[in-house]
Every structure is written in structure tokens, then in C-alpha cells.
Design a protein around this motif. Structure first.
Motif, PDB file in Angstrom:
ATOM      1  N   LEU A 288       0.825  -1.200   0.000  1.00 46.09           N
ATOM      2  CA  LEU A 288       0.000   0.000   0.000  1.00 46.09           C
ATOM      3  C   LEU A 288       0.863   1.256   0.000  1.00 46.09           C
ATOM      4  CD1 LEU A 288      -3.270   0.503   1.945  1.00 46.09           C
ATOM      5  CD2 LEU A 288      -1.518   2.242   2.163  1.00 46.09           C
ATOM      6  N   GLN A 289       1.969   1.257   0.757  1.00 46.99           N
ATOM      7  CA  GLN A 289       2.850   2.420   0.771  1.00 46.99           C
ATOM      8  C   GLN A 289       3.533   2.628  -0.568  1.00 46.99           C
ATOM      9  OE1 GLN A 289       5.602   2.468   4.092  1.00 46.99           O
ATOM     10  NE2 GLN A 289       4.095   1.562   5.467  1.00 46.99           N
ATOM     11  N   SER A 290       3.806   1.532  -1.276  1.00 41.20           N
ATOM     12  CA  SER A 290       4.493   1.646  -2.557  1.00 41.20           C
ATOM     13  C   SER A 290       3.554   2.018  -3.699  1.00 41.20           C
ATOM     14  CB  SER A 290       5.205   0.326  -2.879  1.00 41.20           C
ATOM     15  OG  SER A 290       5.772   0.361  -4.168  1.00 41.20           O
ATOM     16  N   GLU A 291       2.408   1.368  -3.770  1.00 39.68           N
ATOM     17  CA  GLU A 291       1.519   1.533  -4.909  1.00 39.68           C
ATOM     18  C   GLU A 291       0.345   2.463  -4.632  1.00 39.68           C
ATOM     19  OE1 GLU A 291       2.249   0.115  -7.951  1.00 39.68           O
ATOM     20  OE2 GLU A 291       4.114  -0.299  -6.862  1.00 39.68           O
ATOM     21  N   GLY A 292       0.172   2.859  -3.371  1.00 36.92           N
ATOM     22  CA  GLY A 292      -0.946   3.735  -3.052  1.00 36.92           C
ATOM     23  C   GLY A 292      -2.178   2.955  -2.608  1.00 36.92           C
ATOM     24  N   ILE A 293      -3.103   3.663  -2.000  1.00 39.95           N
ATOM     25  CA  ILE A 293      -4.294   3.031  -1.459  1.00 39.95           C
ATOM     26  C   ILE A 293      -5.274   2.682  -2.576  1.00 39.95           C
ATOM     27  CG2 ILE A 293      -5.540   5.204  -1.099  1.00 39.95           C
ATOM     28  CD1 ILE A 293      -6.545   3.999   1.560  1.00 39.95           C
ATOM     29  N   SER A 294      -5.978   1.571  -2.378  1.00 41.04           N
ATOM     30  CA  SER A 294      -7.009   1.134  -3.324  1.00 41.04           C
ATOM     31  C   SER A 294      -8.088   0.386  -2.559  1.00 41.04           C
ATOM     32  CB  SER A 294      -6.410   0.240  -4.424  1.00 41.04           C
ATOM     33  OG  SER A 294      -5.904  -0.960  -3.870  1.00 41.04           O
ATOM     34  N   VAL A 295      -9.214   0.169  -3.222  1.00 40.41           N
ATOM     35  CA  VAL A 295     -10.338  -0.505  -2.572  1.00 40.41           C
ATOM     36  C   VAL A 295      -9.972  -1.943  -2.213  1.00 40.41           C
ATOM     37  CG1 VAL A 295     -12.737  -1.225  -2.865  1.00 40.41           C
ATOM     38  CG2 VAL A 295     -11.971   0.969  -3.799  1.00 40.41           C
ATOM     39  N   ILE A 296      -9.249  -2.624  -3.102  1.00 41.15           N
ATOM     40  CA  ILE A 296      -8.913  -4.032  -2.860  1.00 41.15           C
ATOM     41  C   ILE A 296      -7.999  -4.168  -1.647  1.00 41.15           C
ATOM     42  CG2 ILE A 296      -7.747  -6.041  -3.845  1.00 41.15           C
ATOM     43  CD1 ILE A 296      -8.688  -5.148  -6.578  1.00 41.15           C
ATOM     44  N   THR A 297      -6.994  -3.281  -1.541  1.00 45.23           N
ATOM     45  CA  THR A 297      -6.081  -3.378  -0.399  1.00 45.23           C
ATOM     46  C   THR A 297      -6.806  -3.096   0.916  1.00 45.23           C
ATOM     47  OG1 THR A 297      -5.435  -1.081  -0.811  1.00 45.23           O
ATOM     48  CG2 THR A 297      -4.036  -2.802  -1.732  1.00 45.23           C
ATOM     49  N   VAL A 298      -7.740  -2.148   0.902  1.00 43.57           N
ATOM     50  CA  VAL A 298      -8.496  -1.843   2.129  1.00 43.57           C
ATOM     51  C   VAL A 298      -9.358  -3.037   2.535  1.00 43.57           C
ATOM     52  CG1 VAL A 298     -10.284  -0.371   3.130  1.00 43.57           C
ATOM     53  CG2 VAL A 298      -8.468   0.641   1.740  1.00 43.57           C
ATOM     54  N   ILE A 299     -10.048  -3.644   1.569  1.00 48.51           N
ATOM     55  CA  ILE A 299     -10.883  -4.813   1.871  1.00 48.51           C
ATOM     56  C   ILE A 299     -10.026  -5.961   2.396  1.00 48.51           C
ATOM     57  CG2 ILE A 299     -12.378  -6.561   0.845  1.00 48.51           C
ATOM     58  CD1 ILE A 299     -13.426  -4.422  -1.044  1.00 48.51           C
ATOM     59  N   THR A 300      -8.853  -6.137   1.778  1.00 47.49           N
ATOM     60  CA  THR A 300      -7.952  -7.207   2.227  1.00 47.49           C
ATOM     61  C   THR A 300      -7.509  -6.987   3.669  1.00 47.49           C
ATOM     62  OG1 THR A 300      -7.148  -7.486  -0.042  1.00 47.49           O
ATOM     63  CG2 THR A 300      -5.802  -8.409   1.727  1.00 47.49           C
ATOM     64  N   LEU A 301      -7.172  -5.763   4.005  1.00 45.66           N
ATOM     65  CA  LEU A 301      -6.750  -5.465   5.377  1.00 45.66           C
ATOM     66  C   LEU A 301      -7.880  -5.701   6.379  1.00 45.66           C
ATOM     67  CD1 LEU A 301      -4.654  -2.202   4.808  1.00 45.66           C
ATOM     68  CD2 LEU A 301      -3.794  -4.482   5.344  1.00 45.66           C
ATOM     69  N   VAL A 302      -9.101  -5.346   6.005  1.00 45.77           N
ATOM     70  CA  VAL A 302     -10.255  -5.570   6.903  1.00 45.77           C
ATOM     71  C   VAL A 302     -10.482  -7.064   7.130  1.00 45.77           C
ATOM     72  CG1 VAL A 302     -12.751  -5.304   7.131  1.00 45.77           C
ATOM     73  CG2 VAL A 302     -11.357  -3.389   6.312  1.00 45.77           C
ATOM     74  N   ILE A 303     -10.410  -7.859   6.068  1.00 49.11           N
ATOM     75  CA  ILE A 303     -10.602  -9.305   6.188  1.00 49.11           C
ATOM     76  C   ILE A 303      -9.516  -9.918   7.067  1.00 49.11           C
ATOM     77  CG2 ILE A 303     -10.589 -11.481   4.910  1.00 49.11           C
ATOM     78  CD1 ILE A 303     -11.900 -10.005   2.591  1.00 49.11           C
ATOM     79  N   LEU A 304      -8.284  -9.473   6.882  1.00 48.42           N
ATOM     80  CA  LEU A 304      -7.190 -10.005   7.701  1.00 48.42           C
ATOM     81  C   LEU A 304      -7.380  -9.656   9.175  1.00 48.42           C
ATOM     82  CD1 LEU A 304      -4.083  -9.246   5.425  1.00 48.42           C
ATOM     83  CD2 LEU A 304      -5.278 -11.416   5.723  1.00 48.42           C
ATOM     84  N   CYS A 305      -7.852  -8.460   9.460  1.00 54.11           N
ATOM     85  CA  CYS A 305      -8.104  -8.074  10.856  1.00 54.11           C
ATOM     86  C   CYS A 305      -9.199  -8.931  11.479  1.00 54.11           C
ATOM     87  CB  CYS A 305      -8.483  -6.601  10.919  1.00 54.11           C
ATOM     88  SG  CYS A 305      -7.109  -5.472  10.571  1.00 54.11           S
ATOM     89  N   LEU A 306     -10.282  -9.186  10.727  1.00 50.11           N
ATOM     90  CA  LEU A 306     -11.371 -10.025  11.246  1.00 50.11           C
ATOM     91  C   LEU A 306     -10.893 -11.450  11.508  1.00 50.11           C
ATOM     92  CD1 LEU A 306     -14.350  -8.786   9.018  1.00 50.11           C
ATOM     93  CD2 LEU A 306     -13.929  -8.276  11.433  1.00 50.11           C
ATOM     94  N   LEU A 307     -10.120 -11.991  10.562  1.00 48.77           N
ATOM     95  CA  LEU A 307      -9.612 -13.348  10.756  1.00 48.77           C
ATOM     96  C   LEU A 307      -8.681 -13.414  11.964  1.00 48.77           C
ATOM     97  CD1 LEU A 307      -8.855 -14.414   7.066  1.00 48.77           C
ATOM     98  CD2 LEU A 307     -10.670 -15.275   8.555  1.00 48.77           C
ATOM     99  N   LEU A 308      -7.882 -12.374  12.156  1.00 48.38           N
ATOM    100  CA  LEU A 308      -6.984 -12.352  13.308  1.00 48.38           C
ATOM    101  C   LEU A 308      -7.773 -12.328  14.618  1.00 48.38           C
ATOM    102  CD1 LEU A 308      -4.045 -12.245  14.227  1.00 48.38           C
ATOM    103  CD2 LEU A 308      -4.155  -9.750  14.080  1.00 48.38           C
ATOM    104  N   ILE A 309      -8.851 -11.569  14.641  1.00 47.47           N
ATOM    105  CA  ILE A 309      -9.691 -11.503  15.853  1.00 47.47           C
ATOM    106  C   ILE A 309     -10.320 -12.861  16.150  1.00 47.47           C
ATOM    107  CG2 ILE A 309     -11.785 -10.484  16.823  1.00 47.47           C
ATOM    108  CD1 ILE A 309     -11.062  -7.902  15.340  1.00 47.47           C
ATOM    109  N   PHE A 310     -10.858 -13.507  15.120  1.00 50.26           N
ATOM    110  CA  PHE A 310     -11.493 -14.815  15.321  1.00 50.26           C
ATOM    111  C   PHE A 310     -10.473 -15.881  15.719  1.00 50.26           C
ATOM    112  CE2 PHE A 310     -15.123 -13.092  12.865  1.00 50.26           C
ATOM    113  CZ  PHE A 310     -16.136 -13.469  13.723  1.00 50.26           C
TER     114      PHE A 310
END
Length: 454
Positions: A288-310
Motif C-alpha cells: 500500500l505504501q508503494s503503490e498507493g491506497i485502493s479498494v482491494i487493499t483496504v478490503i484485504t486489510l479488513v478481512i485479515l483483521c477479522l480473521l486475526l480476531i477470530f
């Protein structure tokens, strides 16, 4: 004074006077400029038709050194020894052809008519050595380094050097720096877009030479390189998680493994899943820091956070105090399903996301005008070797497990053991339930044995 001595005195005085006139004339600005190349022939111009009238005598000299004398009476030019075999005089206009010139012939040439200073002409001859084919040397071809190009000619002296990139002239700026009379061109902190064809044009008055160099930028920017390394590590962990879960599921007869072993194995898989999620999260952040923010990267980060919580909740659920305190919540169907599937789901998602990042990394590596086969090979080895090793271990284990099952089936068992095995395999017990404590376990795994003993 005798007549012969008088004549000699007059000749010497005349010559001295002519040399003085010639020296005075040569201090004036030349009226003609002639350029020649070493080894070639040049024509030193004479006079126009209007100025070339009533000619009795013509004299050519170079910086006070006499070249020839020509008298219209004899019509035979008299050359000095230095120029006898390399000059041709044209009496029609007084011009002089100088052959096989060298750098020593560089200087001022004066032609006089009738030894008259007012009827003289001064010509400046500049001689240059033709340029050899230039060579380009570079010190690096890697990204994020300073790449220096040196344009060098082995013969001749270039009066000007220009640098081109894809038909555009390069000038001093933030990215490019020219030095040493443009012989050196430096690219500071090279990036992938700096690749292309660079051309050096060296030129002087008698020659012009070009040489081109194709620059391919290899390697990856630091952020993309960090993404690649973390993605490989996450992929290896995800592969180990998936194969570990498959191996646990192969043990349908739970009597062959203890509950403690099963719980420790499941805990190890959950820890591996957490580490893989954290590592993949860091890889996505670098991307994300290299290529900039995008919808796919944001969704991926949210999914990873949810999986980490579970995954954290799944680990906590194996604690007796947590099971007793949150028994009603943890025993709900939704919660038990989520806690059971979160570990394998994490492995699958991490594996897919890591593969996507590695594919994007290899695509990014190919932006340097030429793909880097070394980088592709390294990634292939880093990803392929762990997967091949895991598959090999898995295949060996499956074959060994089948042989054990065949041996067990071939050995006669007592009816009590068969009934107990049938009772255990007929019940659908999830992975999470096999490692839970006293009150949370919905059934007693040793009840069947006690009934047989009674």
C-alpha cells in the motif's frame, strides 16, 4: 662597396621587410576560416577575379614560414622542402591545395600578391582529428542506485557531447546530472521508469558519432522487496497450516491420538495462522505504501483483521475458564462453526492473497524494460520448494497411514472394541470440540470404553 655585395644587401633587406610586413599582416583578423580533418586535403582560397589582376609574384607563408614563391614570368612555383611533395598551387586564382594535413599544419596562412601588404589575404586553418566510435560505460543497473554513464572516445577531441533518452535530449535536473563537459551522465536513485535506450552524441568540426546503450533496471524497490519476502513467508506458513489440518482430519479414529496431543497440535496451527495473518498484513501495508491506497487493499486489510480476531477468540476458547465463563456463547452453533473454520479459512485466504502479491511483484519486476529472470527464478524456488516438500511429506504420510489401516483391518478385533470404534466414528465431532475441557466437551470420549468394561 662592390656591386655583388650591394645586391646581396638589397636582397636581405627586401626579405626582412617582407617578413615584417607578413608578421604585421598575420596579427590582423583572418578573412577566411578553413576546417580540415587529419589525413585529408584542404584548399586554401586565393583571390577573386577582381583582386587577381596585374599579378607578377605570389608568395604563400604559414606563420612566417615560407611555403612557395610564384613568378608569372617563369610560371613555375618554387616550394620549400617542407611543402614540396604535399602542395599544389593553382595560378589561376592563387589558391593552394594542402595535402595529407596533420595537426602541425594548424595555424595562419597568408598569401601576398606582388609583395604588397595591401594585396594580402589571411586564412586560418583549424585541423581536427576525426572522432573514433564512442563507448558507453555504466557502473550499475539496479533499482534505487545511482547509475553513471561515461561516454568516451579513444581518438579525437569532442567539442560537444549530448545525451538522449528515447529521442529526447537530457538536461541537468533533479533526476539527471551532467558533468565533465557532458562526458558523464548520472541518474540518481534509479527507478523502473528510467529504463530505455540512452544515446551519446559526440561531435567536433569534422565528425559526428553516435552510440546507444539499452538500460534495463533490475531488482525491486525496497518496499516491493519487503512485500515479496513477507508474502513468501506467509505462503509457507499457510501451506503448513493447510497440510497440518488435513493430517489431523485423517485421524478419524481418535483413539490413536490423545486429546492433549490433538489440542496442542490445534493450538500450534492457530498460532501459525495468527503469525501468517500478521505477516501478510505487514506485506499488504508495504504494498500500500508503494503503490498507493485502493479498494482491494483496504478490503484485504479488513478481512485479515477479522480473521486475526477470530483466531484469537478460537485460542481463548480452549481455556477452561473462558469455556466456563462464556459457555452459552461458545456453545452456540454460529460461534462453534466460526471457531472451527477460522483456522483453515485463514490458511486458505493467506495462501491466495500471498500468491496474488507474488504475481504482482513479478509483474512489477518486469517493468524495467526487461523482466528479471533471476528474480522470477528466486521467487519460484522460494515458493515451490516448501510446497513440494510439504506435498512429499503428505504423500508419504498418507501411504503410511493407509498401510496402518490395512494392517488394522487384517487383525481381528474383539466385539467390544469394534462397537466402541463404530460409536466414535459415527459421531461428527468438530476439530475445536476434540481439544476442549471437562464441561465444554459435549461428550465423554472414554464413556464407550467404560461401558465395554462393565
Amino acid at each position: 662597396m662592390s656591386a655583388s655585395n650591394f645586391c646581396t644587401f638589397i636582397q636581405v633587406a627586401l626579405l626582412l621587410g617582407l617578413d615584417a610586413v607578413a608578421a604585421q599582416s598575420e596579427t590582423q583578423n583572418p578573412s577566411e576560416l578553413v576546417v580540415g580533418a587529419v589525413g585529408s586535403s584542404v584548399l586554401l582560397p586565393g583571390f577573386s577575379d577582381e583582386d587577381f589582376k596585374n599579378v607578377d609574384h605570389i608568395r604563400w607563408a604559414m606563420s612566417g614560414v615560407q611555403i612557395l614563391n610564384y613568378y608569372t614570368v617563369t610560371q613555375i612555383p618554387t616550394f620549400t622542402d617542407l611543402y614540396r611533395n604535399r602542395c599544389t598551387f593553382y595560378s589561376v586564382n592563387g589558391s593552394l591545395l594542402l595535402k595529407n594535413i596533420t595537426l602541425k599544419d594548424n595555424g595562419l596562412y597568408m598569401v601576398q600578391v606582388n609583395l604588397n601588404a595591401s594585396r594580402s589575404k589571411l586564412t586560418k586553418l583549424n585541423i581536427f582529428e576525426p572522432l573514433s566510435e564512442p563507448l558507453i560505460f555504466s557502473n550499475s543497473t539496479f533499482v534505487d542506485t545511482s547509475i553513471a554513464f561515461v561516454c568516451q572516445v579513444s581518438a579525437g577531441k569532442a567539442s560537444s557531447i549530448l545525451w538522449w533518452k528515447d529521442d529526447n535530449v537530457i538536461t541537468n535536473g533533479q533526476r539527471y546530472q551532467l558533468a565533465e563537459d557532458n562526458r558523464t551522465m548520472v541518474i540518481y536513485k534509479a527507478i523502473k521508469s528510467d529504463c530505455g535506450v540512452y544515446t551519446c552524441t559526440a561531435e567536433n568540426a569534422v565528425s559526428k558519432k553516435n552510440v546507444s546503450h539499452s538500460l534495463a533496471i533490475y531488482g525491486l524497490p525496497p518496499l516491493i522487496h519487503h512485500t515479496m519476502v513477507l508474502s513468501i513467508v506467509a505462503l509457507i506458513l499457510a501451506t503448513a497450516i493447510i497440510f497440518g489440518i488435513i493430517l489431523l482430519c485423517l485421524h478419524k479414529d481418535r483413539k490413536n491420538i490423545s486429546i492433549d496431543f490433538h489440542g496442542n497440535a490445534l493450538l500450534s496451527l492457530q498460532l501459525a495462522a495468527m503469525f501468517s495473518l500478521v505477516i501478510l498484513f505487514a506485506a499488504v501495508m508495504y504494498w500500500l505504501q508503494s503503490e498507493g491506497i485502493s479498494v482491494i487493499t483496504v478490503i484485504t486489510l479488513v478481512i485479515l483483521c477479522l480473521l486475526l480476531i477470530f483466531n484469537i477468540l478460537s485460542m481463548w476458547s480452549m481455556n477452561d475458564w473462558v469455556m466456563k465463563t462464556f459457555k452459552d456463547i461458545l456453545n452456540s452453533t454460529f460461534c462453534r462453526v466460526m471457531l472451527d473454520v477460522v483456522t483453515p479459512m485463514s490458511g486458505i485466504i493467506v495462501m491466495l492473497a500471498s500468491i496474488v502479491l507474488l504475481v504482482e511483484t513479478m509483474r512489477h519486476a518486469g517493468k524495467g524494460c526487461e523482466a528479471s529472470p533471476g528474480l522470477h527464478l528466486s521467487i519460484s524456488f522460494a515458493v515451490g520448494i516448501p510446497i513440494v516438500v510439504s506435498l512429499s511429506v503428505f504423500v508419504i504420510y498418507v501411504q503410511k497411514y493407509r498401510k496402518q489401516r490395512q494392517n488394522q483391518e487384517a487383525t481381528p478385533a474383539n466385539p467390544c472394541e469394534e462397537a466402541q470404534g463404530h460409536s466414535e466414528t459415527s459421531e461428527a465431532m468438530p476439530l475445536q470440540a476434540a481439544s476442549e475441557g471437562d464441561g465444554a466437551n459435549p461428550r465423554n470420549p472414554v464413556s464407550g470404553e467404560e461401558s465395554c468394561q462393565t
